[in-house]
Structure formats: C-alpha cells, structure tokens
Scaffold this motif. Structure first.
Motif, PDB file in Angstrom:
ATOM      1  N   PHE A 271       0.808  -1.217   0.000  1.00  0.00           N
ATOM      2  CA  PHE A 271       0.000   0.000   0.000  1.00  0.00           C
ATOM      3  C   PHE A 271       0.842   1.268   0.000  1.00  0.00           C
ATOM      4  CE2 PHE A 271      -2.993  -2.880   2.514  1.00  0.00           C
ATOM      5  CZ  PHE A 271      -3.731  -3.245   1.390  1.00  0.00           C
ATOM      6  N   ASP A 272       2.159   1.160   0.246  1.00  0.00           N
ATOM      7  CA  ASP A 272       3.018   2.343   0.301  1.00  0.00           C
ATOM      8  C   ASP A 272       3.103   3.010  -1.068  1.00  0.00           C
ATOM      9  OD1 ASP A 272       3.665   1.982   2.994  1.00  0.00           O
ATOM     10  OD2 ASP A 272       5.474   0.823   2.542  1.00  0.00           O
ATOM     11  N   THR A 273       2.961   4.329  -1.091  1.00  0.00           N
ATOM     12  CA  THR A 273       3.215   5.079  -2.321  1.00  0.00           C
ATOM     13  C   THR A 273       4.706   5.130  -2.602  1.00  0.00           C
ATOM     14  OG1 THR A 273       1.243   6.455  -1.971  1.00  0.00           O
ATOM     15  CG2 THR A 273       2.934   7.319  -3.450  1.00  0.00           C
ATOM     16  N   ASP A 274       5.506   5.331  -1.570  1.00  0.00           N
ATOM     17  CA  ASP A 274       6.966   5.368  -1.668  1.00  0.00           C
ATOM     18  C   ASP A 274       7.510   4.517  -0.530  1.00  0.00           C
ATOM     19  OD1 ASP A 274       9.697   5.962  -1.512  1.00  0.00           O
ATOM     20  OD2 ASP A 274       9.422   8.085  -2.016  1.00  0.00           O
ATOM     21  N   SER A 275       7.774   3.251  -0.804  1.00  0.00           N
ATOM     22  CA  SER A 275       8.140   2.316   0.263  1.00  0.00           C
ATOM     23  C   SER A 275       9.478   2.664   0.906  1.00  0.00           C
ATOM     24  CB  SER A 275       8.168   0.888  -0.273  1.00  0.00           C
ATOM     25  OG  SER A 275       9.110   0.759  -1.318  1.00  0.00           O
ATOM     26  N   LYS A 276      10.414   3.197   0.137  1.00  0.00           N
ATOM     27  CA  LYS A 276      11.710   3.563   0.702  1.00  0.00           C
ATOM     28  C   LYS A 276      11.551   4.687   1.724  1.00  0.00           C
ATOM     29  CE  LYS A 276      16.427   4.908  -0.602  1.00  0.00           C
ATOM     30  NZ  LYS A 276      17.340   5.236  -1.740  1.00  0.00           N
ATOM     31  N   ALA A 277      10.767   5.695   1.370  1.00  0.00           N
ATOM     32  CA  ALA A 277      10.528   6.801   2.305  1.00  0.00           C
ATOM     33  C   ALA A 277       9.719   6.331   3.504  1.00  0.00           C
ATOM     34  CB  ALA A 277       9.800   7.939   1.586  1.00  0.00           C
ATOM     35  N   ALA A 278       8.753   5.436   3.284  1.00  0.00           N
ATOM     36  CA  ALA A 278       7.944   4.920   4.386  1.00  0.00           C
ATOM     37  C   ALA A 278       8.805   4.171   5.396  1.00  0.00           C
ATOM     38  CB  ALA A 278       6.841   4.011   3.848  1.00  0.00           C
ATOM     39  N   ALA A 279       9.737   3.364   4.910  1.00  0.00           N
ATOM     40  CA  ALA A 279      10.631   2.623   5.803  1.00  0.00           C
ATOM     41  C   ALA A 279      11.510   3.572   6.607  1.00  0.00           C
ATOM     42  CB  ALA A 279      11.491   1.650   4.997  1.00  0.00           C
ATOM     43  N   ALA A 280      11.995   4.621   5.961  1.00  0.00           N
ATOM     44  CA  ALA A 280      12.835   5.598   6.650  1.00  0.00           C
ATOM     45  C   ALA A 280      12.054   6.308   7.757  1.00  0.00           C
ATOM     46  CB  ALA A 280      13.385   6.610   5.649  1.00  0.00           C
ATOM     47  N   GLN A 281      10.802   6.659   7.467  1.00  0.00           N
ATOM     48  CA  GLN A 281       9.970   7.312   8.487  1.00  0.00           C
ATOM     49  C   GLN A 281       9.702   6.373   9.658  1.00  0.00           C
ATOM     50  OE1 GLN A 281       9.098  10.370   8.715  1.00  0.00           O
ATOM     51  NE2 GLN A 281       9.336  11.229   6.657  1.00  0.00           N
ATOM     52  N   ARG A 282       9.475   5.100   9.368  1.00  0.00           N
ATOM     53  CA  ARG A 282       9.210   4.113  10.425  1.00  0.00           C
ATOM     54  C   ARG A 282      10.428   3.967  11.332  1.00  0.00           C
ATOM     55  NH1 ARG A 282       6.722   1.111   7.677  1.00  0.00           N
ATOM     56  NH2 ARG A 282       8.345  -0.065   6.614  1.00  0.00           N
ATOM     57  N   LYS A 283      11.589   3.820  10.737  1.00  0.00           N
ATOM     58  CA  LYS A 283      12.806   3.662  11.530  1.00  0.00           C
ATOM     59  C   LYS A 283      13.060   4.888  12.412  1.00  0.00           C
ATOM     60  CE  LYS A 283      14.973   0.650   8.074  1.00  0.00           C
ATOM     61  NZ  LYS A 283      16.010   0.533   7.030  1.00  0.00           N
ATOM     62  N   LYS A 284      12.823   6.056  11.868  1.00  0.00           N
ATOM     63  CA  LYS A 284      13.004   7.298  12.628  1.00  0.00           C
ATOM     64  C   LYS A 284      12.023   7.361  13.798  1.00  0.00           C
ATOM     65  CE  LYS A 284      12.611  12.326  12.019  1.00  0.00           C
ATOM     66  NZ  LYS A 284      12.277  13.405  11.034  1.00  0.00           N
ATOM     67  N   ALA A 285      10.756   7.000  13.534  1.00  0.00           N
ATOM     68  CA  ALA A 285       9.733   7.046  14.581  1.00  0.00           C
ATOM     69  C   ALA A 285      10.013   6.031  15.674  1.00  0.00           C
ATOM     70  CB  ALA A 285       8.350   6.800  13.968  1.00  0.00           C
ATOM     71  N   TYR A 286      10.407   4.816  15.283  1.00  0.00           N
ATOM     72  CA  TYR A 286      10.729   3.787  16.271  1.00  0.00           C
ATOM     73  C   TYR A 286      11.868   4.237  17.185  1.00  0.00           C
ATOM     74  CZ  TYR A 286       8.121   0.006  13.821  1.00  0.00           C
ATOM     75  OH  TYR A 286       7.177  -0.794  13.263  1.00  0.00           O
ATOM     76  N   ALA A 287      12.917   4.734  16.572  1.00  0.00           N
ATOM     77  CA  ALA A 287      14.104   5.114  17.347  1.00  0.00           C
ATOM     78  C   ALA A 287      13.776   6.217  18.342  1.00  0.00           C
ATOM     79  CB  ALA A 287      15.223   5.552  16.405  1.00  0.00           C
ATOM     80  N   ASP A 288      13.003   7.200  17.907  1.00  0.00           N
ATOM     81  CA  ASP A 288      12.682   8.319  18.785  1.00  0.00           C
ATOM     82  C   ASP A 288      11.766   7.874  19.929  1.00  0.00           C
ATOM     83  OD1 ASP A 288      12.947  11.242  19.232  1.00  0.00           O
ATOM     84  OD2 ASP A 288      10.770  11.206  18.987  1.00  0.00           O
ATOM     85  N   ALA A 289      10.783   7.022  19.616  1.00  0.00           N
ATOM     86  CA  ALA A 289       9.857   6.552  20.650  1.00  0.00           C
ATOM     87  C   ALA A 289      10.579   5.710  21.693  1.00  0.00           C
ATOM     88  CB  ALA A 289       8.723   5.757  20.013  1.00  0.00           C
TER      89      ALA A 289
END
Length: 327
Positions: A271-289
């Motif tokens: 479902f991702d429009t841009d899977s590479k960007a989606a993965a980067a956002q996920r990793k950033k969110a996980y790390a910060d949380a």
C-alpha cells in the motif's frame, strides 16, 4: 495473613464464605445446557488520560489481511515464520483504530475508520463513539493521517456528513494527490478505488467549506500538532498530542503488522506510495519513541493499539498499555 482473613478483607465476608462453601464440596447451581453462542464483544472503546486530555481509542472493527502477500522487502517464508512466533498465520485479523482527543476545549477525532469502503467487518466507529459517551455532532475537528479508505470512509454516513459540525484537516500533499481527477484518470484499474474512496469521503466537506488542509508540521489546536511523515502516502502525517508533560504520538500507518515490522522495520507494504521513504519514516519514529519513552498508538496495532516501544536487539518490542479503568 491467613487465607480466610485475606478473602474477607479483599472480597468481603459474604463472598469469602461463598467461595469456601463451594470449595468444601457444596454443589453450585447447575447452568442450563444449550445456551446459544453470543459471538459479540463489548463496545470497542478504551479510555486513558494524558495529562489533562482524555484519550479514547475507538475500534472500527477488524479486517483479515493476507499480509504474507502484501508485505514487501522481505521473503514470504520469513513473514510466515515471524507470524508463527506470534501465534498468528495469514490472513491476519487486523485492527482498524481511530483516536478521540478531548482537550477540555475541543473534541478532536484522528481518522474515521472505513464505514462501508473496506468490507462488512468494519464500519463500527460511530456506534463505538456513541457507546463511549459522545455524539458525532460534538466533534469539532477531524484530523486525517492519510486518505486511504480505512481512514476517511467514516467521514460519510448514509450520504450525509457523519460529523456535520467538524472541520476536516489533512496534509495538502495528500489532498493534491488523492482528490485529483487527473491522477485518478491515469491510475491503474486496481488503484482507482483509492481515489474514488477519498473523493467520496472528502469532497462533501470541501463543498461545505469544512475542509482545511495544512502543509507539514502544523499545530492544529493547542496541544495537538501535525508532523509530516510522508512515504506511505504523499501527505501521510502523524499527530503529536501533549498535555502536562505527557506525550502521545499517533502513528497512523507508519506500520501495519506488529509481528513482523517491530523486529524488522525495513519491511514495507504494497500500500506504500513510496516504500523507501515509508521505511525511513518508520525507523526514525521507532528510534525516537524508544529513546524518549513516550506513548505511541497506531491504526493497525491490535486494539486499542496504545503502548510504548523498547529497543530489543536490532529491532524493537511493543509494550501494550496496562489495562486500567479511568476514574
């Protein structure tokens, strides 16, 4: 403390005596045989406090997803193995959650579920909102993480605006993409439904002057801020809620399958429009949380989908909120 005294103190004398009598071998009344199966659960809402804000998780229902076929940037066998570790197998019954925030001054709904746009097992959000003690007319603002059908379908009910007094907010990039007739015309046949669902849900609010897009990081009401997290869709947003030093970040669709994507954040979804960007956002969110320890919630975590994140090896572990009753 002796057992009888503990029972009396904890349960009251009458309950303690009843339990002891049953334990001594006195038969309890027999239940009638052949009672029909009920097959329903309690109303789908869960409430917690965040500082002075009341947060109510609302269930729109669940939907079975063939995640072994939908997840990308991985091997199907690896997905099956990860699901097995969580005692799951495809298709996975997947929650669709929304979140209602009462700031004391404003009532803000984050996402609206699918209504009838994503199959017969969804569409329970308004009923659960009412069960939680609110009416759709009381909602001041609806903020959308992104314009996929399972997040915007609930904006409409029976051909009418489900939240008639609310202003709807979403990132301009999502509006420009999903509400564009030109984009729909050139989309593949399989993708056209995404555009049709977004248009059917949002355009009545646009026509009524009740749609107000924003661009990137924006405070929408005091204590609730949109935060750009583009990738899953062109204007995907997360929402940061803060009150009295407490913080909750509503992730939307930054992740979909907990059993796979917490251990392997690089795994993406079709479902991702841009899977590479989606993965980067996920990793950033996980790390910060994980580093900061604040509350997180996501649309497709098992209801109510609220908890904390802890780093575990090369991945992460989700720690669900301990069940409590707000008093």
């Amino acid at each position: 403390m002796k057992p009888i005294r503990w029972l009396q103190t904890t349960l009251g004398t009458a309950c303690a005596v009843s339990l002891l009598v049953l334990g001594a071998g006195v038969a309890a009344p027999l239940a009638h045989a052949g009672a029909p199966l009920v097959k329903t659960s309690a109303p789908g809402f869960y409430r917690m406090m965040l500082g002075d804000f009341e947060i109510t998780a609302l269930s729109d229902g669940t939907v079975a997803l063939p995640v072994d076929k939908l997840l990308t940037n991985t091997r199907p066998g690896k997905v099956t193995a990860a699901l097995g570790q969580a005692f799951l197998k495809a298709p996975v019954e997947t929650s669709v959650n929304a979140y209602l925030i009462n700031t004391g001054a404003k009532l803000v709904l984050v996402d609206t579920g699918a209504a009838g746009l994503f199959g017969p097992t969804l569409g329970n959000l308004v009923a659960n909102l009412k069960a939680a003690g609110y009416q759709p007319e009381q909602v001041d603002a609806v903020v959308i993480t992104h314009m996929h059908a399972d997040h915007v379908g609930g904006l409409m009910a029976g051909g009418q605006r489900a939240f008639p007094n609310a202003t709807v907010h979403a990132d301009q990039h999502d509006a420009d993409h999903w509400l564009s007739q030109a984009n729909m015309d050139k989309a593949t046949a399989d993708a056209k439904g995404f555009f049709q669902g977004a248009m059917a849900s949002l355009n009545p609010y646009v026509a009524a002057g009740q749609f107000k897009p924003f661009n990137g990081d924006t405070e929408l009401v005091p204590g609730i801020k949109a935060q750009a997290s583009r990738g899953h869709t062109p204007g995907h947003s997360t929402y940061v809620v803060e009150s009295k030093g407490e913080k909750l970040v509503l992730w939307g669709d930054l992740m979909h399958v907990a059993a796979v994507q917490f251990a392997e954040p690089s795994v993406t979804i079709a479902f991702d429009t841009d899977s590479k960007a989606a993965a980067a956002q996920r990793k950033k969110a996980y790390a910060d949380a994980a580093k900061s320890g604040y509350w997180v919630a996501a649309s497709h975590l098992s209801f109510p989908g609220i908890g904390h994140l802890r780093r575990e090896g090369k991945g992460y572990r989700f720690v669900p909120a301990n069940y409590s009753v707000v008093r």
